[in-house]
Motif scaffolding. Structure first.
Motif, PDB file in Angstrom:
ATOM      1  N   ILE A  15      28.229  45.296  42.434  1.00  0.00           N
ATOM      2  CA  ILE A  15      29.313  44.462  42.932  1.00  0.00           C
ATOM      3  C   ILE A  15      29.979  43.659  41.814  1.00  0.00           C
ATOM      4  CG2 ILE A  15      27.940  42.424  43.503  1.00  0.00           C
ATOM      5  CD1 ILE A  15      29.746  42.490  46.162  1.00  0.00           C
ATOM      6  N   SER A  16      29.323  43.551  40.662  1.00  0.00           N
ATOM      7  CA  SER A  16      29.895  42.765  39.565  1.00  0.00           C
ATOM      8  C   SER A  16      31.070  43.473  38.897  1.00  0.00           C
ATOM      9  CB  SER A  16      28.820  42.452  38.525  1.00  0.00           C
ATOM     10  OG  SER A  16      28.364  43.645  37.930  1.00  0.00           O
ATOM     11  N   GLY A  17      31.302  44.732  39.195  1.00  0.00           N
ATOM     12  CA  GLY A  17      32.390  45.481  38.578  1.00  0.00           C
ATOM     13  C   GLY A  17      33.684  45.434  39.358  1.00  0.00           C
ATOM     14  N   LEU A  18      33.870  44.440  40.201  1.00  0.00           N
ATOM     15  CA  LEU A  18      35.091  44.369  41.001  1.00  0.00           C
ATOM     16  C   LEU A  18      36.312  44.197  40.120  1.00  0.00           C
ATOM     17  CD1 LEU A  18      34.036  42.090  43.985  1.00  0.00           C
ATOM     18  CD2 LEU A  18      34.487  44.530  44.034  1.00  0.00           C
ATOM     19  N   ARG A  19      37.429  44.848  40.504  1.00  0.00           N
ATOM     20  CA  ARG A  19      38.718  44.702  39.840  1.00  0.00           C
ATOM     21  C   ARG A  19      39.671  44.073  40.848  1.00  0.00           C
ATOM     22  NH1 ARG A  19      39.275  48.539  35.504  1.00  0.00           N
ATOM     23  NH2 ARG A  19      41.168  47.365  35.114  1.00  0.00           N
ATOM     24  N   TYR A  20      40.614  43.275  40.362  1.00  0.00           N
ATOM     25  CA  TYR A  20      41.513  42.517  41.226  1.00  0.00           C
ATOM     26  C   TYR A  20      42.967  42.826  40.898  1.00  0.00           C
ATOM     27  CZ  TYR A  20      37.318  39.780  42.044  1.00  0.00           C
ATOM     28  OH  TYR A  20      36.039  39.390  42.370  1.00  0.00           O
ATOM     29  N   ALA A  21      43.836  42.667  41.903  1.00  0.00           N
ATOM     30  CA  ALA A  21      45.273  42.815  41.707  1.00  0.00           C
ATOM     31  C   ALA A  21      45.994  41.805  42.593  1.00  0.00           C
ATOM     32  CB  ALA A  21      45.728  44.218  42.046  1.00  0.00           C
ATOM     33  N   LEU A  22      47.096  41.280  42.087  1.00  0.00           N
ATOM     34  CA  LEU A  22      47.979  40.392  42.842  1.00  0.00           C
ATOM     35  C   LEU A  22      49.271  41.137  43.110  1.00  0.00           C
ATOM     36  CD1 LEU A  22      47.617  37.167  40.679  1.00  0.00           C
ATOM     37  CD2 LEU A  22      46.563  37.600  42.904  1.00  0.00           C
TER      38      LEU A  22
END
Length: 65
Positions: A15-22
């Motif tokens: 779960i630490s490899g999450l990527r985010y986008a706005l």
């Protein structure tokens, strides 16, 4: 209009490899169904947030799943 924060990954055990986008988008009612235009950029990364090569544009017609 909409704004969003999207996140996820493709790994099943980390779960630490999450990527985010706005992003932001527009919604339209048309004769053939709802139309959507969304623009998103990676967030919380080292690169410049608003570089053109990082932007993703999505156009779709129909209901989202």
């Amino acid at each position: 209009g909409v704004t969003f924060l999207d996140f996820g990954n493709v790994w099943t055990d980390e779960i630490s490899g999450l990527r985010y986008a706005l992003g932001t988008g527009l919604r339209f009612d048309t004769l053939i169904g709802p139309a959507r235009l969304d623009v998103g950029v990676p967030a919380f990364e080292d690169s410049d947030l608003f570089e053109w090569q990082n932007m993703q544009i999505h156009i779709s017609i129909g209901h989202a799943f």
